[in-house]
Design a protein around this motif. Structure first.
Motif, PDB file in Angstrom:
ATOM      1  N   ALA A  61       1.050  -0.823   0.093  1.00  0.00           N
ATOM      2  CA  ALA A  61       0.151   0.054   0.013  1.00  0.00           C
ATOM      3  C   ALA A  61       0.915   1.071   0.206  1.00  0.00           C
ATOM      4  O   ALA A  61       0.493   2.644  -0.427  1.00  0.00           O
ATOM      5  CB  ALA A  61      -0.461   0.310   0.724  1.00  0.00           C
ATOM      6  N   LEU A  62       2.117   0.871   0.360  1.00  0.00           N
ATOM      7  CA  LEU A  62       2.681   2.632   0.535  1.00  0.00           C
ATOM      8  C   LEU A  62       3.429   3.333  -0.978  1.00  0.00           C
ATOM      9  O   LEU A  62       2.804   4.026  -1.169  1.00  0.00           O
ATOM     10  CB  LEU A  62       4.143   1.754   1.292  1.00  0.00           C
ATOM     11  CG  LEU A  62       5.422   2.492   1.748  1.00  0.00           C
ATOM     12  CD1 LEU A  62       4.128   3.918   2.840  1.00  0.00           C
ATOM     13  CD2 LEU A  62       6.329   2.629   2.566  1.00  0.00           C
ATOM     14  N   LEU A  90      -3.002   6.671   7.393  1.00  0.00           N
ATOM     15  CA  LEU A  90      -2.596   6.002   8.008  1.00  0.00           C
ATOM     16  C   LEU A  90      -3.553   6.189   8.925  1.00  0.00           C
ATOM     17  O   LEU A  90      -3.621   4.800   9.340  1.00  0.00           O
ATOM     18  CB  LEU A  90      -1.660   7.517   8.319  1.00  0.00           C
ATOM     19  CG  LEU A  90      -0.896   7.098   9.453  1.00  0.00           C
ATOM     20  CD1 LEU A  90       0.087   5.600   9.622  1.00  0.00           C
ATOM     21  CD2 LEU A  90      -0.411   7.980  10.232  1.00  0.00           C
ATOM     22  N   ALA A  91      -4.259   6.636   9.413  1.00  0.00           N
ATOM     23  CA  ALA A  91      -5.604   5.759  10.447  1.00  0.00           C
ATOM     24  C   ALA A  91      -5.939   4.434  10.031  1.00  0.00           C
ATOM     25  O   ALA A  91      -6.107   2.953  10.822  1.00  0.00           O
ATOM     26  CB  ALA A  91      -6.162   6.943  10.742  1.00  0.00           C
ATOM     27  N   ARG A 113     -11.241  -6.415   8.432  1.00  0.00           N
ATOM     28  CA  ARG A 113     -10.412  -6.531   7.671  1.00  0.00           C
ATOM     29  C   ARG A 113      -9.721  -6.387   6.251  1.00  0.00           C
ATOM     30  O   ARG A 113      -9.577  -4.952   5.709  1.00  0.00           O
ATOM     31  CB  ARG A 113      -9.150  -7.548   7.552  1.00  0.00           C
ATOM     32  CG  ARG A 113      -7.849  -7.580   7.218  1.00  0.00           C
ATOM     33  CD  ARG A 113      -6.703  -8.553   7.430  1.00  0.00           C
ATOM     34  NE  ARG A 113      -6.941  -8.856   6.134  1.00  0.00           N
ATOM     35  CZ  ARG A 113      -6.617 -10.462   5.531  1.00  0.00           C
ATOM     36  NH1 ARG A 113      -7.177 -11.514   6.133  1.00  0.00           N
ATOM     37  NH2 ARG A 113      -7.165 -10.613   4.594  1.00  0.00           N
ATOM     38  N   THR A 114     -10.939  -6.774   5.944  1.00  0.00           N
ATOM     39  CA  THR A 114     -10.956  -6.655   4.445  1.00  0.00           C
ATOM     40  C   THR A 114     -11.937  -4.923   3.833  1.00  0.00           C
ATOM     41  O   THR A 114     -11.425  -4.352   2.891  1.00  0.00           O
ATOM     42  CB  THR A 114     -12.203  -7.798   3.016  1.00  0.00           C
ATOM     43  OG1 THR A 114     -11.422  -8.942   3.547  1.00  0.00           O
ATOM     44  CG2 THR A 114     -11.765  -6.950   1.776  1.00  0.00           C
ATOM     45  N   ILE A 115     -12.592  -4.578   4.712  1.00  0.00           N
ATOM     46  CA  ILE A 115     -13.201  -3.721   4.746  1.00  0.00           C
ATOM     47  C   ILE A 115     -11.814  -2.506   5.062  1.00  0.00           C
ATOM     48  O   ILE A 115     -12.592  -1.140   3.960  1.00  0.00           O
ATOM     49  CB  ILE A 115     -14.310  -3.610   5.982  1.00  0.00           C
ATOM     50  CG1 ILE A 115     -15.640  -4.527   5.051  1.00  0.00           C
ATOM     51  CG2 ILE A 115     -14.950  -1.938   5.676  1.00  0.00           C
ATOM     52  CD1 ILE A 115     -16.254  -4.151   5.945  1.00  0.00           C
ATOM     53  N   LEU A 116     -11.219  -2.405   5.514  1.00  0.00           N
ATOM     54  CA  LEU A 116     -10.091  -1.232   5.892  1.00  0.00           C
ATOM     55  C   LEU A 116      -8.995  -1.650   4.687  1.00  0.00           C
ATOM     56  O   LEU A 116      -8.835  -0.669   4.823  1.00  0.00           O
ATOM     57  CB  LEU A 116      -9.173  -1.686   7.684  1.00  0.00           C
ATOM     58  CG  LEU A 116     -10.416  -1.667   8.580  1.00  0.00           C
ATOM     59  CD1 LEU A 116      -9.879  -2.302  10.022  1.00  0.00           C
ATOM     60  CD2 LEU A 116     -10.275  -0.090   9.161  1.00  0.00           C
ATOM     61  N   TYR A 117      -8.964  -2.432   3.924  1.00  0.00           N
ATOM     62  CA  TYR A 117      -7.587  -3.088   3.223  1.00  0.00           C
ATOM     63  C   TYR A 117      -8.269  -1.881   1.661  1.00  0.00           C
ATOM     64  O   TYR A 117      -7.570  -1.309   1.495  1.00  0.00           O
ATOM     65  CB  TYR A 117      -7.741  -4.197   2.509  1.00  0.00           C
ATOM     66  CG  TYR A 117      -6.443  -3.957   1.856  1.00  0.00           C
ATOM     67  CD1 TYR A 117      -5.330  -3.623   2.563  1.00  0.00           C
ATOM     68  CD2 TYR A 117      -6.329  -3.833   0.214  1.00  0.00           C
ATOM     69  CE1 TYR A 117      -3.646  -3.267   1.632  1.00  0.00           C
ATOM     70  CE2 TYR A 117      -5.292  -4.322  -0.534  1.00  0.00           C
ATOM     71  CZ  TYR A 117      -3.812  -3.922   0.153  1.00  0.00           C
ATOM     72  OH  TYR A 117      -3.039  -3.499  -0.475  1.00  0.00           O
ATOM     73  N   VAL A 118      -9.510  -2.123   1.779  1.00  0.00           N
ATOM     74  CA  VAL A 118     -10.452  -1.133   0.278  1.00  0.00           C
ATOM     75  C   VAL A 118     -10.774   0.268   0.962  1.00  0.00           C
ATOM     76  O   VAL A 118     -10.781   0.870  -0.013  1.00  0.00           O
ATOM     77  CB  VAL A 118     -11.727  -2.359   0.477  1.00  0.00           C
ATOM     78  CG1 VAL A 118     -12.602  -1.119  -1.138  1.00  0.00           C
ATOM     79  CG2 VAL A 118     -11.880  -3.670  -0.521  1.00  0.00           C
ATOM     80  N   SER A 119     -11.202   0.537   2.119  1.00  0.00           N
ATOM     81  CA  SER A 119     -11.239   1.744   2.141  1.00  0.00           C
ATOM     82  C   SER A 119      -9.822   2.166   2.172  1.00  0.00           C
ATOM     83  O   SER A 119      -9.978   3.213   1.709  1.00  0.00           O
ATOM     84  CB  SER A 119     -11.638   1.793   3.842  1.00  0.00           C
ATOM     85  OG  SER A 119     -12.943   1.231   3.850  1.00  0.00           O
ATOM     86  N   LEU A 125      -6.927   6.344  -4.351  1.00  0.00           N
ATOM     87  CA  LEU A 125      -7.634   6.639  -4.782  1.00  0.00           C
ATOM     88  C   LEU A 125      -8.361   7.972  -5.325  1.00  0.00           C
ATOM     89  O   LEU A 125      -7.817   8.864  -6.461  1.00  0.00           O
ATOM     90  CB  LEU A 125      -9.007   5.684  -5.471  1.00  0.00           C
ATOM     91  CG  LEU A 125      -9.962   5.769  -6.504  1.00  0.00           C
ATOM     92  CD1 LEU A 125      -9.149   5.771  -8.257  1.00  0.00           C
ATOM     93  CD2 LEU A 125     -10.826   4.949  -7.013  1.00  0.00           C
ATOM     94  N   ALA A 126      -8.656   8.260  -3.438  1.00  0.00           N
ATOM     95  CA  ALA A 126      -9.279   9.805  -3.475  1.00  0.00           C
ATOM     96  C   ALA A 126      -7.764  10.573  -3.509  1.00  0.00           C
ATOM     97  O   ALA A 126      -7.676  11.740  -4.730  1.00  0.00           O
ATOM     98  CB  ALA A 126     -10.130  10.082  -2.934  1.00  0.00           C
TER      99      ALA A 126
END
Length: 137
Positions: A61-62, A90-91, A113-119, A125-126
């Motif tokens: 993700a970095l 970061l949060a 966990r998946t919801i957070l990764y997609v978030s 993307l934003a």
């Protein structure tokens, strides 16, 4: 660049997080008597696997986040907008890390966990869209 000090601090925190997780993953494997490389069994119930994967998730993700963040500063994205996106990302990464390391059902794929990764990916993307927009106008 002075206007972006808060964003720069957040980007550095993301980089530091990745380094800390690399050390944590490597030392955890060492203390368990394992060699570097993939953890077997690849199972979310295996703590060493989760430690390794949370490190790899942070590395994955970095770059897609940091590159547009630096470009955003170069093209003049508003400092408050950029800081909001950096610290939100970061949060999200920190909560993702905590849930994944804790284990249990929440750490399994398809859950929070998946919801957070997609978030985190949506925040990235934003950032890309905002940066592209600032560069185009």
């Amino acid at each position: 660049m002075e206007a972006y000090w808060f964003s720069i601090l957040g980007v550095l925190a993301l980089c530091l997080l990745s380094v800390v997780l690399a050390v944590y993953s490597g030392s955890s494997k060492g203390f368990a008597g394992m060699l570097s490389g993939p953890v077997i069994p690849a199972d979310d119930d295996n703590r060493l696997y989760r430690i390794d994967r949370v490190h790899m998730n942070s590395v994955e993700a970095l770059a897609p986040f940091v590159v547009p963040a630096v470009l955003a500063m170069m093209v003049g994205v508003g400092p408050a907008t950029l800081a909001t996106l950096v610290w939100l990302h970061l949060a999200t990464r920190l909560v993702h890390l905590a849930i994944y390391l804790r284990g249990g059902n929440a750490a399994k794929g398809g859950n929070i966990r998946t919801i957070l990764y997609v978030s985190g990916a949506l925040v990235t993307l934003a950032l890309i869209v905002v940066t592209g927009w600032a560069a185009a106008v």
